[in-house]
Design a protein around this motif. Structure first.
Motif, mmCIF file in Angstrom:
data_model
loop_
_atom_site.group_PDB
_atom_site.id
_atom_site.type_symbol
_atom_site.label_atom_id
_atom_site.label_comp_id
_atom_site.label_asym_id
_atom_site.label_seq_id
_atom_site.Cartn_x
_atom_site.Cartn_y
_atom_site.Cartn_z
ATOM 1 N N UNK A 1 -9.289 27.064 3.792
ATOM 2 C CA UNK A 1 -9.139 25.606 3.684
ATOM 3 C C UNK A 1 -7.884 25.170 4.427
ATOM 4 N N UNK A 2 -8.055 24.247 5.347
ATOM 5 C CA UNK A 2 -6.929 23.690 6.092
ATOM 6 C C UNK A 2 -6.527 22.373 5.447
ATOM 7 N N UNK A 3 -5.423 22.406 4.693
ATOM 8 C CA UNK A 3 -4.935 21.207 4.006
ATOM 9 C C UNK A 3 -3.627 20.697 4.604
ATOM 10 N N UNK A 4 -2.944 21.542 5.371
ATOM 11 C CA UNK A 4 -1.644 21.152 5.913
ATOM 12 C C UNK A 4 -1.750 20.626 7.326
ATOM 13 N N UNK B 1 -12.256 21.668 6.310
ATOM 14 C CA UNK B 1 -11.296 20.829 7.033
ATOM 15 C C UNK B 1 -10.811 19.700 6.122
ATOM 16 N N UNK B 2 -9.572 19.854 5.632
ATOM 17 C CA UNK B 2 -8.945 18.827 4.780
ATOM 18 C C UNK B 2 -7.500 18.620 5.253
ATOM 19 N N UNK B 3 -7.256 18.379 6.529
ATOM 20 C CA UNK B 3 -5.889 18.415 7.079
ATOM 21 C C UNK B 3 -5.061 17.186 6.732
ATOM 22 N N UNK B 4 -3.748 17.420 6.698
ATOM 23 C CA UNK B 4 -2.816 16.301 6.633
ATOM 24 C C UNK B 4 -2.614 15.733 8.032
ATOM 25 N N UNK B 5 -2.630 16.628 9.035
ATOM 26 C CA UNK B 5 -2.465 16.176 10.414
ATOM 27 C C UNK B 5 -3.009 17.240 11.367
ATOM 28 N N UNK C 1 -10.097 11.385 3.455
ATOM 29 C CA UNK C 1 -10.647 12.555 4.156
ATOM 30 C C UNK C 1 -10.111 13.845 3.554
ATOM 31 N N UNK C 2 -8.806 13.883 3.322
ATOM 32 C CA UNK C 2 -8.197 15.110 2.811
ATOM 33 C C UNK C 2 -8.709 15.454 1.412
ATOM 34 N N UNK C 3 -9.022 14.408 0.587
ATOM 35 C CA UNK C 3 -9.513 14.679 -0.754
ATOM 36 C C UNK C 3 -10.941 15.211 -0.728
#
Length: 227
Positions: A147-150, A169-173, A187-189
């Motif tokens: 999981x890409x959250x950062x 895909x849950x990126x901050x940026x 999107x991130x949630x």
């Protein structure tokens, strides 16, 4: 100057300027002398003539920075000639090592936690998650089997063909080269599975299904069997 030395330099005119092919078997001094003689004999310019770009190919001759500067100096002395590029088939050990590093895939199995930064010179294959506040950076592509959250920054080496892919895909940026895509609200949630980000024809970072890479980045077929 003898007949043999007169063949040390070939000058070709192209639509982009001049291309100089320098022999790689004669002495460097011999090369400089002939370069000066040929340019002086064949190219005389008027004050209002446009600048002409010059590309120099040195074949299998390795040139030090000092030698490159001497070649540039001879060319610059002929008004209206500007050195655009000096290309050699030979690279140093350091340059070769850098090229290898930038074209390798670094495989890392870990979780990138908040405040941590994971950076590699080439492609990155991360087996694990990137938590919020964590950052992954790669000179080439980024593949996250997790999981890409950062934050993910691909293409720091300047390649706008680089991509970012993640199992979730849950990126901050997302950033590719110098172009940024910030995740829209919600999107991130929510998160999306098996997606990728790439720079499109409008030079925007877009996020789409992983399957589109076959069309937009066919060169990635060399990674067949990966994400």
């Amino acid at each position: 100057m003898n007949k043999r030395s007169q063949q040390n330099i070939m000058i070709k005119g192209t639509k982009d300027g001049l291309t100089l092919h320098l022999d790689d078997s004669c002495s460097f001094l011999e090369l400089l002398n002939e370069l000066d003689t040929k340019l002086s004999a064949n190219y005389r310019f008027q004050e209002n003539d446009p600048l002409i770009a010059v590309k120099v190919h040195t074949g299998n001759r390795y040139l030090s920075e000092n030698q490159k500067e001497k070649i540039k100096e001879v060319i610059r002395q002929k008004k209206k000639l500007v050195v655009d590029e000096i290309h050699s088939n030979v690279v140093t050990k350091e340059e070769a090592s850098q090229w290898i590093a930038e074209n390798q895939i670094a495989t890392v199995a870990k979780m990138v936690r908040s405040g941590q930064v994971l950076e590699v010179p080439g492609d990155l294959l991360l087996i694990g998650d990137v938590n919020p506040g964590g950052t992954v950076i790669a000179g080439g592509n980024i593949f996250v089997m997790g999981v890409l959250k950062g934050i993910a920054h691909a293409g720091t080496g300047g390649n706008e063909e680089s991509i970012i892919a993640a199992s979730v895909m849950k990126p901050a940026q997302l950033r590719i080269c110098g172009i940024v895509n910030r995740a829209p609200d919600g999107y991130a949630e929510e998160g999306h599975q098996m997606e990728c980000a790439y720079i499109d024809e409008n030079r925007q970072v877009v996020v789409d299904k992983l399957q589109v890479l076959k069309k937009h980045r066919p060169i990635l077929n060399r990674l067949e069997g990966g994400l």
